[in-house]
Design a protein around this motif. Structure first.
Motif, PDB file in Angstrom:
ATOM      1  N   UNK A 231      14.664  39.905 -19.394  1.00  0.00           N
ATOM      2  CA  UNK A 231      13.713  39.328 -18.417  1.00  0.00           C
ATOM      3  C   UNK A 231      12.218  39.542 -18.823  1.00  0.00           C
ATOM      4  N   UNK A 232      11.899  40.394 -19.412  1.00  0.00           N
ATOM      5  CA  UNK A 232      10.403  40.627 -19.694  1.00  0.00           C
ATOM      6  C   UNK A 232      10.071  39.936 -20.953  1.00  0.00           C
ATOM      7  N   UNK A 233      11.169  39.736 -21.967  1.00  0.00           N
ATOM      8  CA  UNK A 233      10.812  38.647 -22.889  1.00  0.00           C
ATOM      9  C   UNK A 233      10.685  37.333 -22.619  1.00  0.00           C
ATOM     10  N   UNK A 234      11.835  37.033 -21.536  1.00  0.00           N
ATOM     11  CA  UNK A 234      11.643  35.660 -20.928  1.00  0.00           C
ATOM     12  C   UNK A 234      10.472  35.379 -20.339  1.00  0.00           C
ATOM     13  N   UNK A 235       9.746  36.402 -19.638  1.00  0.00           N
ATOM     14  CA  UNK A 235       8.502  36.276 -19.001  1.00  0.00           C
ATOM     15  C   UNK A 235       7.341  35.917 -19.886  1.00  0.00           C
ATOM     16  N   UNK A 236       7.351  36.367 -21.110  1.00  0.00           N
ATOM     17  CA  UNK A 236       6.436  36.070 -22.017  1.00  0.00           C
ATOM     18  C   UNK A 236       6.227  34.503 -22.235  1.00  0.00           C
ATOM     19  N   UNK A 237       7.364  33.885 -22.391  1.00  0.00           N
ATOM     20  CA  UNK A 237       7.375  32.236 -22.504  1.00  0.00           C
ATOM     21  C   UNK A 237       7.210  31.721 -21.161  1.00  0.00           C
ATOM     22  N   UNK A 238       7.575  32.380 -20.071  1.00  0.00           N
ATOM     23  CA  UNK A 238       7.132  31.669 -19.048  1.00  0.00           C
ATOM     24  C   UNK A 238       5.555  31.795 -18.682  1.00  0.00           C
ATOM     25  N   UNK A 239       5.260  32.673 -19.049  1.00  0.00           N
ATOM     26  CA  UNK A 239       3.593  32.905 -18.690  1.00  0.00           C
ATOM     27  C   UNK A 239       2.832  31.980 -19.644  1.00  0.00           C
ATOM     28  N   UNK A 240       3.341  31.909 -20.952  1.00  0.00           N
ATOM     29  CA  UNK A 240       2.362  30.958 -21.754  1.00  0.00           C
ATOM     30  C   UNK A 240       2.584  29.239 -20.973  1.00  0.00           C
ATOM     31  N   UNK A 241       3.598  29.003 -20.594  1.00  0.00           N
ATOM     32  CA  UNK A 241       3.756  27.764 -20.005  1.00  0.00           C
ATOM     33  C   UNK A 241       3.231  27.508 -18.514  1.00  0.00           C
ATOM     34  N   UNK A 242       2.509  28.671 -18.271  1.00  0.00           N
ATOM     35  CA  UNK A 242       1.621  28.540 -16.861  1.00  0.00           C
ATOM     36  C   UNK A 242       0.359  27.948 -17.281  1.00  0.00           C
ATOM     37  N   UNK A 243      -0.164  27.532 -18.359  1.00  0.00           N
ATOM     38  CA  UNK A 243      -1.413  27.282 -18.965  1.00  0.00           C
ATOM     39  C   UNK A 243      -1.192  25.687 -18.662  1.00  0.00           C
ATOM     40  N   UNK A 244      -1.764  24.985 -17.647  1.00  0.00           N
ATOM     41  CA  UNK A 244      -1.708  23.636 -17.420  1.00  0.00           C
ATOM     42  C   UNK A 244      -1.967  22.643 -18.661  1.00  0.00           C
ATOM     43  N   UNK A 245      -2.982  22.966 -19.449  1.00  0.00           N
ATOM     44  CA  UNK A 245      -3.086  21.961 -20.702  1.00  0.00           C
ATOM     45  C   UNK A 245      -2.399  22.252 -21.738  1.00  0.00           C
ATOM     46  N   UNK A 246      -1.685  23.465 -21.828  1.00  0.00           N
ATOM     47  CA  UNK A 246      -0.720  23.780 -22.953  1.00  0.00           C
ATOM     48  C   UNK A 246       0.439  22.948 -22.435  1.00  0.00           C
ATOM     49  N   UNK A 247       0.768  23.003 -21.355  1.00  0.00           N
ATOM     50  CA  UNK A 247       2.163  22.322 -20.881  1.00  0.00           C
ATOM     51  C   UNK A 247       1.970  20.696 -21.013  1.00  0.00           C
ATOM     52  N   UNK A 248       0.904  20.251 -20.636  1.00  0.00           N
ATOM     53  CA  UNK A 248       0.644  18.742 -21.007  1.00  0.00           C
ATOM     54  C   UNK A 248       0.674  18.545 -22.402  1.00  0.00           C
ATOM     55  N   UNK A 249       0.092  19.363 -23.244  1.00  0.00           N
ATOM     56  CA  UNK A 249       0.125  19.107 -24.764  1.00  0.00           C
ATOM     57  C   UNK A 249       1.419  19.019 -25.176  1.00  0.00           C
ATOM     58  N   UNK A 250       2.331  19.968 -24.795  1.00  0.00           N
ATOM     59  CA  UNK A 250       3.749  20.063 -25.336  1.00  0.00           C
ATOM     60  C   UNK A 250       4.630  18.833 -24.846  1.00  0.00           C
ATOM     61  N   UNK A 251       4.394  18.548 -23.746  1.00  0.00           N
ATOM     62  CA  UNK A 251       4.977  17.512 -23.018  1.00  0.00           C
ATOM     63  C   UNK A 251       4.650  16.064 -23.918  1.00  0.00           C
ATOM     64  N   UNK A 252       3.763  15.933 -24.479  1.00  0.00           N
ATOM     65  CA  UNK A 252       3.235  14.834 -25.298  1.00  0.00           C
ATOM     66  C   UNK A 252       3.419  14.916 -26.774  1.00  0.00           C
ATOM     67  N   UNK A 253       3.566  16.199 -27.095  1.00  0.00           N
ATOM     68  CA  UNK A 253       3.704  16.393 -28.712  1.00  0.00           C
ATOM     69  C   UNK A 253       4.849  17.316 -29.115  1.00  0.00           C
ATOM     70  N   UNK A 254       5.776  16.780 -29.892  1.00  0.00           N
ATOM     71  CA  UNK A 254       7.046  17.623 -30.041  1.00  0.00           C
ATOM     72  C   UNK A 254       6.659  18.780 -30.868  1.00  0.00           C
ATOM     73  N   UNK A 255       7.291  19.744 -30.785  1.00  0.00           N
ATOM     74  CA  UNK A 255       7.205  20.884 -31.616  1.00  0.00           C
ATOM     75  C   UNK A 255       8.152  21.386 -32.770  1.00  0.00           C
TER      76      UNK A 255
END
Length: 529
Positions: A231-255
């Motif tokens: 769960x702590x490792x999962x939390x690292x990824x959840x944390x980065x997706x709390x960045x609003x503009x990063x979440x918006x970028x990933x929604x519009x740009x495949x990775x």
């Protein structure tokens, strides 16, 4: 109906052969899961109060010829459902049922898509449908661009190193300062070259800056210590997706996702036993297994690697001009020694991955073969006073240690007459352009090539590092900070951009700063086949 995204067959009682034949004829399939009939946007799913939520947005990944992978996470057990359209208003849609997500995957899930039209902006929206009430969440919208079938222009970004050295999600910048500039490039896709999270990098609420101001981090419990549990490792990824503009970028740009060391812990290698007092679990293999599970739950990586043990190396076909070869330089890694062994042991790529890479490069018909490496080839990256974390070790003579793996690949490329290849990486937290030539090298059984380095995205900036002369590199350009661990507030965050001209086949690399300004540009002409 939208003619560019063909109508899939409605579910029917039929045998498997008929079902697969019908899906192939429709031109859109989802990994063997039958599709619902298309519908007008005027016939919505049932909605109520107390809807499910998709709190971390949507993503797409590994978009390649005809195929893609969608991702999202719900706030409760539910079924993910996607709708696809060429129309951003979703006047006509195709509905794709996805998986039931449960706590066993931290409520994350992916929806594989097949038979996609070439060279098209596909708009999608995902909902979560409650398993008991059948109430649907509000839709979360995204977009991806499919691989071209013709000689169209291609543009993509790359970088890595996200939320490291204590510089986390800062609301004053919308999350990650660089994300807005990357989003403005409207790229076809984004290659994340590793260190997608910093599982070994806790953050504090505030950090003083040299000018007397203060950096503010969002903080969640999983980011107050090094990650050890799943769960702590999962939390690292959840944390980065709390960045609003990063979440918006990933929604519009495949990775295209790649991993390196900080997804687990700094400079790790298989079999390592940690001496770091912050860890109660010292066995890196145990930590790496948990980190790998979290990575695959949160990063949309298609199941297309030939590796039987689940490594992430794979090839992404992006039309006639581009094949992208994604390497895994971490899970075959040998222990960090002085890296001066005279005989190769597969200590960075491994024999199976090396053979796969050489064969895939030989059979590639794309104009450009771009090799995505999570470690730079010629930069010396120490691990303590005597050991080496990277491929190079500073000895300018014949290949030693991990360099022997790279020499094998470079020589095979030369002997096969494969000229149009270049290497992209991040890792060292600055940006640079390196040209390698046998004319300057101790080892000369290869053809000249370029390597471009760019990062970090949101982490401390460092460098520059020393170049090892074994393969004859020179630095054509370097941009690095004046002091170690320079914060994103002070700049020195970098991403790279690659553009391939559909008409000429020329490949242009831009190295861009935190505001998107091109600091360096290099155009390469394709050699004749």
């Amino acid at each position: 109906m939208d003619p560019a995204i063909p109508q899939p067959p409605a579910p029917a009682r039929t045998d498997r052969r008929t079902l697969l034949r019908g899906a192939a004829g429709a031109g859109l399939a989802t990994g063997g899961v039958a599709l619902f009939s298309g519908r007008s946007a005027a016939s919505p799913l049932l909605v109520h109060r107390n809807r499910p939520l998709l709190p971390l947005g949507v993503q797409s990944g590994d978009v390649r010829t005809g195929s893609a992978l969608l991702w999202s996470k719900a706030d409760r057990p539910s079924r993910l459902v996607a709708e696809l359209s060429r129309d951003p208003d979703f006047r006509r849609v195709r509905r794709v049922p996805g998986p039931v997500v449960t706590p066993s995957t931290d409520l994350t899930g992916t929806l594989p898509l097949r038979g996609l039209p070439a060279g098209t902006d596909v708009h999608y929206r995902i909902r979560a449908v409650d398993l008991d009430s059948h109430v649907a969440s509000a839709p979360t919208v995204g977009r991806f661009r499919t691989a071209p079938a013709d000689h169209d222009d291609v543009r993509f970004l790359w970088s890595g190193d996200i939320a490291g050295q204590g510089w986390g999600v800062n609301p004053a910048y919308g999350g990650f300062r660089i994300a807005d500039a990357m989003r403005a490039r409207n790229a076809d896709f984004f290659l994340c070259s590793g260190d997608t999270v910093y599982a070994d990098g806790p953050v504090q609420a505030t950090v003083p800056l040299p000018d007397g101001s203060t950096w503010h981090n969002l903080v969640i419990p999983e980011k107050t210590k090094v990650a050890e549990t799943l769960d702590e490792y999962r939390g690292q990824f959840r944390y980065n997706l709390m960045a609003d503009n990063w979440r918006a970028f990933l929604a519009e740009t495949s990775q295209v996702g790649q991993w390196d060391d900080h997804e687990v812990t700094n400079n790790w290698y298989p079999g390592e036993i940690l001496e770091d007092a912050r860890y109660t679990e010292k066995r890196v293999d145990v930590l790496a297994a948990r980190a790998s599970r979290a990575f695959h739950e949160y990063v949309p990586v298609a199941d297309i690697s030939p590796d039987p043990e689940g490594r992430v190396y794979r090839v992404i076909h992006r039309g006639p001009h581009l094949d992208l070869f994604v390497l895994d330089m971490r899970t075959h890694k040998d222990p960090n020694t002085a890296d001066r062994e005279p005989v190769g042991d597969g200590g960075v790529l491994g024999d199976r991955q090396t053979r796969w890479l050489i064969e895939e490069l030989r059979t590639s018909r794309a104009t450009w073969k771009v090799i995505a490496a999570d470690l730079p080839l010629g930069l010396v990256v120490p691990d303590g006073a005597a050991a080496q974390e990277g491929i190079a070790q500073g000895d300018p003579g014949a290949p030693l240690g991990r360099e022997i793996d790279i020499a094998r690949v470079l020589t095979a490329l030369s002997r096969a007459g494969i000229r149009n290849h270049l290497w992209l990486t991040a890792d060292v937290h600055y940006t640079a352009a390196h040209h390698y030539s046998p004319d300057r090298a101790a080892y000369q059984e290869f053809d000249p090539f370029w390597e471009f380095v760019s990062g970090p995205l949101n982490a401390g900036a460092f460098g520059p590092n020393k170049l090892d002369l074994t393969f004859g590199p020179v630095a054509d350009f370097v941009a690095a900070p004046p002091t170690a661990n320079t914060s994103p507030a002070q700049g020195h965050q970098y991403f790279g951009e690659v553009e391939i001209s559909g008409s000429s086949g020329q490949l242009t690399v831009h190295l861009r700063d935190v505001s998107g300004v091109a600091l360096y540009t290099r155009t390469l002409d394709p050699a004749p086949r």
